[in-house]
Design an enzyme around this catalytic site. Structure first.
Site, PDB file in Angstrom:
ATOM      1  N   TYR A 214       0.846  -1.205   0.000  1.00  0.00           N
ATOM      2  CA  TYR A 214       0.000   0.000   0.000  1.00  0.00           C
ATOM      3  C   TYR A 214       0.872   1.242   0.000  1.00  0.00           C
ATOM      4  O   TYR A 214       2.029   1.220   0.437  1.00  0.00           O
ATOM      5  CB  TYR A 214      -0.944   0.013   1.211  1.00  0.00           C
ATOM      6  CG  TYR A 214      -0.242   0.170   2.549  1.00  0.00           C
ATOM      7  CD1 TYR A 214       0.215  -0.937   3.248  1.00  0.00           C
ATOM      8  CD2 TYR A 214      -0.047   1.433   3.098  1.00  0.00           C
ATOM      9  CE1 TYR A 214       0.855  -0.785   4.470  1.00  0.00           C
ATOM     10  CE2 TYR A 214       0.598   1.591   4.323  1.00  0.00           C
ATOM     11  CZ  TYR A 214       1.054   0.475   5.002  1.00  0.00           C
ATOM     12  OH  TYR A 214       1.695   0.623   6.206  1.00  0.00           O
ATOM     13  N   CYS A 215       0.309   2.319  -0.537  1.00  0.00           N
ATOM     14  CA  CYS A 215       0.966   3.620  -0.511  1.00  0.00           C
ATOM     15  C   CYS A 215      -0.128   4.682  -0.528  1.00  0.00           C
ATOM     16  O   CYS A 215      -1.307   4.351  -0.402  1.00  0.00           O
ATOM     17  CB  CYS A 215       1.949   3.772  -1.674  1.00  0.00           C
ATOM     18  SG  CYS A 215       1.186   3.579  -3.294  1.00  0.00           S
ATOM     19  N   THR A 216       0.233   5.946  -0.686  1.00  0.00           N
ATOM     20  CA  THR A 216      -0.744   7.029  -0.536  1.00  0.00           C
ATOM     21  C   THR A 216      -1.944   6.887  -1.477  1.00  0.00           C
ATOM     22  O   THR A 216      -3.080   6.789  -1.031  1.00  0.00           O
ATOM     23  CB  THR A 216      -0.065   8.393  -0.779  1.00  0.00           C
ATOM     24  OG1 THR A 216       1.152   8.430  -0.056  1.00  0.00           O
ATOM     25  CG2 THR A 216      -0.968   9.534  -0.356  1.00  0.00           C
TER      26      THR A 216
END
Ligand SMILES: [Zn+2]
Ligand SMILES: [Zn+2]
Length: 329
Positions: A214-216
């Site tokens: 996951y990331c922004t």
């Protein structure tokens, strides 16, 4: 500066042939209602002439008074722009008229009106800098060989079926104020360090386990999940739309804890009125989500520093505190 707007009324007036919505404030003055918005999107698609797209995007943004950051490469576009709602909508509509960008998945958030100091539209080797431009393969459907996409609901379905490991695809400092519960947080200061990190052997025990990157907003995981897959991680998923979309869906009542760090004037974003405060001030240890730069002018390290300590003078990262000698500009 007007008075309170509790008993305000809204009316539309026609002025200079444009509709401007005005608020009649309690002190009788009218002023335009600013609706600042931030738009975040990316598209992985082959671009034969990124320089031509750059010129077009720059002119489009300028004509609409948008600021922010757009990066183009032969692999696509990564954009965060801010401005007035109507202008940002027009920008998005026009951008989607270009066939490769027709499917843009737009993420909207509230702006403050001064989230980005300027407009930057650049062509780079990569739209996110992993230092692996020659390895990334992109076709009209997007990144080739990336992790299986999960919507926030898909993620919860998967978690009902089996134990997953969250893998933070951001820089380590971003996780200090918010992260998925029990996430593995790689010790990387920049995205460029990921390849060495996943090749280090430190995560080899996860090679046959379900991993959710996951990331922004999802863009970094498009690349990271493909890099992990090609290095033998066999069950890589990626959270589609990133933490932004997950937060919209589940707020602070799912498995995300804390605030989401963002690279603009807002600093961070909360998803509810009961967001946990995960950060601890590096100086006094108080709980805070506030982050600031190391006071060394050359250092780009982001530190968790509470309001009081931030106002109380210079705060340095470990290496710069240890050296005791701030470097010169
Ligand atoms: Zn403090
Ligand atoms: Zn420093």
């Amino acid at each position: 500066m007007g008075g309170g707007t509790d008993r305000s009324t809204c009316r539309a007036t026609s002025q200079n042939s444009a509709f401007i919505i005005q608020t009649l404030t309690t002190d009788g003055y009218t002023r335009p209602v600013a609706v600042p918005k931030i738009l975040l999107f990316y598209v992985f698609t082959p671009l034969a002439d990124p320089e031509a797209i750059r010129l077009w995007q720059r002119e489009l943004c300028r004509s609409l008074d948008l600021t922010g950051r757009i990066v183009l490469s032969p692999h696509g576009i990564n954009a965060t722009v801010g401005g007035e709602l109507a202008d940002v909508k027009r920008y998005l509509r026009t951008t989607r008229e270009y066939a490769p960008f027709a499917g843009v998945d737009a993420k909207w958030s509230e702006g403050t009106g001064h989230d980005f100091p300027k407009l930057s539209v650049k062509v780079r080797d990569e739209i996110v800098t992993f230092g692996a431009p020659d390895e990334l393969r992109v076709d009209e459907q997007g990144v080739v060989g990336g992790g299986t996409r999960l919507s926030p609901d898909d993620l919860h379905d998967l978690m009902d079926r089996e134990q997953v490991t969250f893998f933070d695809g951001r820089n380590e400092f971003e996780s200090r104020i918010g992260r998925f519960r029990d996430a593995v947080v790689p010790d990387v200061a920049t995205t460029r360090e990921f390849v060495a990190e996943i090749e280090s052997g430190r995560y080899d025990h996860l090679k046959d386990e379900p991993i959710v990157t996951y990331c922004t907003g999802g863009v970094r995981c498009e690349v990271l999940s493909s890099l992990m897959t090609s290095r033998g991680f066999s069950r890589v998923y990626q959270l589609e739309g990133g933490v932004v979309r997950y937060g919209e869906r589940f707020g602070d009542d799912g498995v995300w804890d804390g605030s989401l760090y963002v690279f603009d004037g807002r600093g961070s974003v909360d998803f509810s009125d009961h967001t946990a405060v995960l950060g601890r001030c590096v100086r006094c240890g108080d709980a805070t989500k506030r982050m600031q730069n190391c006071s060394d002018v050359q250092c780009r390290e982001q530190l968790v520093v509470c309001d009081a300590c931030g106002r109380g003078g210079a705060v340095h990262c470990d290496p710069h505190r240890a050296s005791g000698v701030p470097s010169q500009p």
